[in-house]
Design a protein around this motif. Sequence first.
Motif, PDB file in Angstrom:
ATOM      1  N   PRO A  98       0.837  -1.203   0.000  1.00 35.98           N
ATOM      2  CA  PRO A  98       0.000   0.000   0.000  1.00 35.98           C
ATOM      3  C   PRO A  98       0.871   1.252   0.000  1.00 35.98           C
ATOM      4  CG  PRO A  98       0.123  -0.904   2.212  1.00 35.98           C
ATOM      5  CD  PRO A  98       0.830  -1.884   1.316  1.00 35.98           C
ATOM      6  N   VAL A 112      -5.859  13.624   2.184  1.00 36.73           N
ATOM      7  CA  VAL A 112      -5.821  12.181   2.424  1.00 36.73           C
ATOM      8  C   VAL A 112      -6.481  11.884   3.765  1.00 36.73           C
ATOM      9  CG1 VAL A 112      -4.289  10.199   2.807  1.00 36.73           C
ATOM     10  CG2 VAL A 112      -3.696  11.911   1.104  1.00 36.73           C
ATOM     11  N   LYS A 113      -7.261  10.809   3.829  1.00 37.71           N
ATOM     12  CA  LYS A 113      -7.843  10.387   5.098  1.00 37.71           C
ATOM     13  C   LYS A 113      -6.767   9.743   5.961  1.00 37.71           C
ATOM     14  CE  LYS A 113     -12.586   9.532   3.519  1.00 37.71           C
ATOM     15  NZ  LYS A 113     -13.647   8.518   3.384  1.00 37.71           N
ATOM     16  N   THR A 114      -6.768  10.060   7.224  1.00 43.84           N
ATOM     17  CA  THR A 114      -5.736   9.530   8.121  1.00 43.84           C
ATOM     18  C   THR A 114      -5.808   8.016   8.257  1.00 43.84           C
ATOM     19  OG1 THR A 114      -7.177   9.913  10.025  1.00 43.84           O
ATOM     20  CG2 THR A 114      -5.612  11.659   9.458  1.00 43.84           C
ATOM     21  N   SER A 115      -6.992   7.440   8.109  1.00 41.12           N
ATOM     22  CA  SER A 115      -7.168   6.003   8.323  1.00 41.12           C
ATOM     23  C   SER A 115      -6.866   5.169   7.087  1.00 41.12           C
ATOM     24  CB  SER A 115      -8.610   5.730   8.770  1.00 41.12           C
ATOM     25  OG  SER A 115      -9.525   6.184   7.779  1.00 41.12           O
ATOM     26  N   SER A 116      -6.479   5.800   5.990  1.00 41.56           N
ATOM     27  CA  SER A 116      -6.361   5.064   4.721  1.00 41.56           C
ATOM     28  C   SER A 116      -4.992   4.427   4.491  1.00 41.56           C
ATOM     29  CB  SER A 116      -6.696   5.990   3.541  1.00 41.56           C
ATOM     30  OG  SER A 116      -5.861   7.141   3.570  1.00 41.56           O
ATOM     31  N   GLN A 117      -3.910   5.058   4.965  1.00 39.99           N
ATOM     32  CA  GLN A 117      -2.571   4.547   4.681  1.00 39.99           C
ATOM     33  C   GLN A 117      -1.665   4.623   5.910  1.00 39.99           C
ATOM     34  OE1 GLN A 117      -3.644   7.252   2.669  1.00 39.99           O
ATOM     35  NE2 GLN A 117      -4.460   6.023   0.998  1.00 39.99           N
ATOM     36  N   TYR A 128      -2.179  16.377   6.570  1.00 35.46           N
ATOM     37  CA  TYR A 128      -3.195  15.520   5.949  1.00 35.46           C
ATOM     38  C   TYR A 128      -4.214  16.354   5.176  1.00 35.46           C
ATOM     39  CZ  TYR A 128      -1.784  11.041   7.943  1.00 35.46           C
ATOM     40  OH  TYR A 128      -1.108   9.882   8.233  1.00 35.46           O
ATOM     41  N   TRP A 145       3.384  11.659  -1.003  1.00 31.72           N
ATOM     42  CA  TRP A 145       2.890  10.291  -1.175  1.00 31.72           C
ATOM     43  C   TRP A 145       4.032   9.398  -1.635  1.00 31.72           C
ATOM     44  CZ3 TRP A 145      -0.857   7.327   0.182  1.00 31.72           C
ATOM     45  CH2 TRP A 145      -1.298   6.270  -0.596  1.00 31.72           C
ATOM     46  N   SER A 192       2.026   4.960   1.154  1.00 32.83           N
ATOM     47  CA  SER A 192       2.084   5.533   2.500  1.00 32.83           C
ATOM     48  C   SER A 192       2.341   7.034   2.416  1.00 32.83           C
ATOM     49  CB  SER A 192       3.184   4.865   3.329  1.00 32.83           C
ATOM     50  OG  SER A 192       4.439   5.066   2.721  1.00 32.83           O
ATOM     51  N   ASN A 207      -6.324   7.890  14.180  1.00 39.67           N
ATOM     52  CA  ASN A 207      -6.732   6.675  13.450  1.00 39.67           C
ATOM     53  C   ASN A 207      -5.799   6.293  12.306  1.00 39.67           C
ATOM     54  OD1 ASN A 207      -9.079   6.182  15.020  1.00 39.67           O
ATOM     55  ND2 ASN A 207     -10.170   7.761  13.858  1.00 39.67           N
TER      56      ASN A 207
END
Length: 477
Positions: A137, A193-198, A188, A153, A139, A234
């Motif tokens: 994934p 970007v959502k904090t919980s995604s990567q 973020y 990214w 990061s 998260n």
Amino acid sequence: MSTFFRKVWESVSSRSGSYNLNWNSPAPLDRRQQMTVMYSQSFTGAFDRIPWDVFLHILQFLEPKEVARLSVVCRTWRLLVSEDRLWIDLLQHQQEPWDSIFFGETQLRLGYPLQGIPSPRSQLSFMDIYGLRSQVPGSVIIDGGSGYCKFGWSKYDCPSGRSATFLEFGNIECPMYSRLRHFFATIYSRMQVKTSSQPIVISVPICHYDDTESAKAARRQLKDAMYNVLFDMNVPAVCAINQATLALYAARCTSGIVVNIGFQQTSIVPILHGKVTRKVGVELVGIGALKLTGFLRELMQQKNIQFESLYTVRSLKENLCYVALDYKDELSKNTQGSFEVAAEGQFTLSTERFQTGEILFQPRIAGIRAMGLHQAVALCMDHCQAAELTRDDNWFKNIVLTGGTACLPGLAERLEKEIRELLPPAMIYGIRVIPPPYGVNSAWFGAKLISNLSTFPGRWCMTRKEFRKRSKRKLIW
């Protein structure tokens, strides 16, 4: 490709009988001989007439997924498709340089702490590595430099933005937790970007240098504050690594001395197998980018060169200044150079171009009482040898430069020359000074190398569950 597959299946299905290949032959054959024997005994119709090395060349024109599917045709093709040369060629066409990929997968893939001996070459399957890397994934990478922070990214070519470093972000009188929360939330938000995604890879600034208990406690407190904030936001997994170590990885080394010329000061950091050896000691020199910019400003004022802001001086430093290999010899040369600064016009400098960087080696020129950079590095090398931490006496002879000021042309060559003149003959063999491999973004690219490993994030990151368990154990004890 569908036509190619159809012909293969038709050719195979038209043959009767089974494969009479003995995979447990008592005669030991190397891989090349095994492939030659098996390919000569294959049962793939018209494809049998194609030499196996030519067949490998044909496979290089296919997509990786299509190549992998051919392994189901027969055992012979499975062996051919898993040939390392084929997958190395595919990896060489990746966005990341092949040298970095090979270094990462042979030296870093087992995670931290690093092994003293790298992964044996024979144990690696580059077909598996390619497949695992394609599933890694992406990061978020945040490199909190001493001057400013770079973020982006892991799949990007370079950092996508900059901000103030978190040590100077927001109101410095606020508690560290609040400042860090504000800092990460801002990053973020800018990246959308959502904090919980990567997962996130973050560089820990080089600070609290000593091996004392108070310094250790301060380092732990800073790192724990980072983990607490990110897990409260998260983030699924966090990889926090020392900034100097990341710069070392970017130079494709696991051991050596990192010379980080920061905003306020310069730190000389010895690193063995990816770990800062604080028992040897981190040397500090009270000269950084700010001192060089200030000294150039003084030189320009002495020559009555008019400028409007410190930004102009910094731009001239970054675009005109360099480090002379021989300072006295350079004084007799014509060294004039010009650069145009937006909205202010063209500036011409002469001896100021190399006098600015000279204070790294002769601080007294600027009225600074400090060791020269070469003296501090030589002292660190002497301590490394005296510590006898490993049988390898050459581990500290890779000297990696990092930081914006470290990008001054000629600095690496001058530093190596000065070090060789200071050290005894028995120590100078094998010394090499490596310029910043990715300029001002070296630590960011070191983090990118880790975040694209085939074993990431499992071997490198800490999850919220692991962090909470560790915190509970501390409370119990």
